[in-house]
Enzyme design. Sequence first.
Site, PDB file in Angstrom:
ATOM      1  N   HIS A  12       4.201   2.137   5.932  1.00 43.04           N
ATOM      2  CA  HIS A  12       3.282   3.271   5.867  1.00 43.04           C
ATOM      3  C   HIS A  12       3.884   4.595   5.415  1.00 43.04           C
ATOM      4  O   HIS A  12       3.222   5.618   5.491  1.00 43.04           O
ATOM      5  CB  HIS A  12       2.635   3.478   7.241  1.00 43.04           C
ATOM      6  CG  HIS A  12       1.780   2.334   7.673  1.00 43.04           C
ATOM      7  ND1 HIS A  12       0.618   1.990   7.028  1.00 43.04           N
ATOM      8  CD2 HIS A  12       1.932   1.436   8.679  1.00 43.04           C
ATOM      9  CE1 HIS A  12       0.083   0.935   7.633  1.00 43.04           C
ATOM     10  NE2 HIS A  12       0.852   0.580   8.632  1.00 43.04           N
ATOM     11  N   LYS A  39      -2.518  -8.071   1.962  1.00 42.50           N
ATOM     12  CA  LYS A  39      -3.024  -7.289   3.093  1.00 42.50           C
ATOM     13  C   LYS A  39      -4.281  -6.542   2.647  1.00 42.50           C
ATOM     14  O   LYS A  39      -4.309  -5.992   1.549  1.00 42.50           O
ATOM     15  CB  LYS A  39      -1.944  -6.317   3.567  1.00 42.50           C
ATOM     16  CG  LYS A  39      -2.298  -5.610   4.865  1.00 42.50           C
ATOM     17  CD  LYS A  39      -1.143  -4.760   5.386  1.00 42.50           C
ATOM     18  CE  LYS A  39      -1.546  -4.046   6.667  1.00 42.50           C
ATOM     19  NZ  LYS A  39      -0.435  -3.251   7.222  1.00 42.50           N
ATOM     20  N   CYS A  80      -4.745   1.990   0.200  1.00 43.71           N
ATOM     21  CA  CYS A  80      -4.858   0.910  -0.779  1.00 43.71           C
ATOM     22  C   CYS A  80      -5.760  -0.176  -0.211  1.00 43.71           C
ATOM     23  O   CYS A  80      -5.485  -0.705   0.867  1.00 43.71           O
ATOM     24  CB  CYS A  80      -3.479   0.315  -1.073  1.00 43.71           C
ATOM     25  SG  CYS A  80      -2.275   1.525  -1.663  1.00 43.71           S
ATOM     26  N   ILE A 102      -4.257  11.622  10.882  1.00 47.34           N
ATOM     27  CA  ILE A 102      -3.886  10.217  11.068  1.00 47.34           C
ATOM     28  C   ILE A 102      -3.882   9.847  12.548  1.00 47.34           C
ATOM     29  O   ILE A 102      -3.553  10.660  13.416  1.00 47.34           O
ATOM     30  CB  ILE A 102      -2.517   9.893  10.429  1.00 47.34           C
ATOM     31  CG1 ILE A 102      -1.385  10.731  11.044  1.00 47.34           C
ATOM     32  CG2 ILE A 102      -2.573  10.093   8.923  1.00 47.34           C
ATOM     33  CD1 ILE A 102       0.012  10.277  10.589  1.00 47.34           C
ATOM     34  N   HIS A 113       2.624   2.083  14.852  1.00 47.34           N
ATOM     35  CA  HIS A 113       1.420   1.444  14.338  1.00 47.34           C
ATOM     36  C   HIS A 113       0.508   2.495  13.724  1.00 47.34           C
ATOM     37  O   HIS A 113       0.326   3.564  14.307  1.00 47.34           O
ATOM     38  CB  HIS A 113       0.714   0.710  15.486  1.00 47.34           C
ATOM     39  CG  HIS A 113      -0.692   0.282  15.176  1.00 47.34           C
ATOM     40  ND1 HIS A 113      -0.988  -0.802  14.379  1.00 47.34           N
ATOM     41  CD2 HIS A 113      -1.884   0.811  15.544  1.00 47.34           C
ATOM     42  CE1 HIS A 113      -2.311  -0.915  14.271  1.00 47.34           C
ATOM     43  NE2 HIS A 113      -2.874   0.051  14.981  1.00 47.34           N
TER      44      HIS A 113
HETATM   45  P1  T3P Z   1      -0.446  -2.521  10.777  1.00 46.97           P
HETATM   46  O1  T3P Z   1      -0.724  -2.635  12.234  1.00 46.97           O
HETATM   47  O2  T3P Z   1       0.419  -3.626  10.244  1.00 46.97           O
HETATM   48  O3  T3P Z   1       0.060  -1.170  10.382  1.00 46.97           O
HETATM   49  O4  T3P Z   1      -5.946  -2.353  11.121  1.00 46.97           O
HETATM   50  C1  T3P Z   1      -5.272  -3.458  10.663  1.00 46.97           C
HETATM   51  C2  T3P Z   1      -4.153  -3.063   9.741  1.00 46.97           C
HETATM   52  O5  T3P Z   1      -4.667  -2.278   8.672  1.00 46.97           O
HETATM   53  C3  T3P Z   1      -3.077  -2.251  10.420  1.00 46.97           C
HETATM   54  O6  T3P Z   1      -1.828  -2.742   9.993  1.00 46.97           O
HETATM   55  C4  T3P Z   1      -3.282  -0.856   9.885  1.00 46.97           C
HETATM   56  C5  T3P Z   1      -3.940  -1.074   8.558  1.00 46.97           C
HETATM   57  N1  T3P Z   1      -4.823   0.031   8.155  1.00 46.97           N
HETATM   58  C6  T3P Z   1      -4.293   0.997   7.309  1.00 46.97           C
HETATM   59  O7  T3P Z   1      -3.124   0.944   6.935  1.00 46.97           O
HETATM   60  N2  T3P Z   1      -5.104   2.024   6.916  1.00 46.97           N
HETATM   61  C7  T3P Z   1      -6.402   2.160   7.341  1.00 46.97           C
HETATM   62  O8  T3P Z   1      -7.085   3.120   6.958  1.00 46.97           O
HETATM   63  C8  T3P Z   1      -6.925   1.153   8.233  1.00 46.97           C
HETATM   64  C9  T3P Z   1      -8.337   1.259   8.731  1.00 46.97           C
HETATM   65  C10 T3P Z   1      -6.100   0.110   8.598  1.00 46.97           C
END
Ligand code: T3P
Length: 118
Positions: A12, A39, A80, A102, A113
């Site tokens: 991220h 993803k 994305c 955020i 996360h």
């Molecule tokens: P991760 O936990 O691996 O960072 O919500 C499920 C996944 O999607 C979570 O992955 C976060 C990601 N996500 C984003 O990166 N941006 C967004 O705007 C949203 C809604 C989800």
Amino acid sequence: QDERYRHFLDQHYDPKPHGQNDRYCNTMMRRRGLTSPCKDINTFIHGTSDNIKAVCEDENGKPYGTNFRISKSRFQVTTCKHIGGSPRPPCRYRATREFRYIVIACEHGLPVHFDESF
Ligand code: T3P
């Protein structure tokens, strides 16, 4: 615990993006290992990691819900979104450039996360 922070940064964090367009997403998603399977949605936060880390403290964040924190300031982000039905590579993405608050989860004072953005 630092392992989860490293993983968060991998997924991220991109301090100095070039483009923030569809091609940026296609390249970055692949480079960061998020394409097997494709993803669905992933956000890259731009700016300094110190400012993102500060969301875990009162400096730039406050509690949000039971487990999350929301930033006090907005970040330049690129989200994305996977286009098309198949989760198998090659993955194609649509980019959205945004300036948003955020919502993240922290552990031991470090982001672990990404949840969403407003
Ligand atoms: P991760 O936990 O691996 O960072 O919500 C499920 C996944 O999607 C979570 O992955 C976060 C990601 N996500 C984003 O990166 N941006 C967004 O705007 C949203 C809604 C989800």
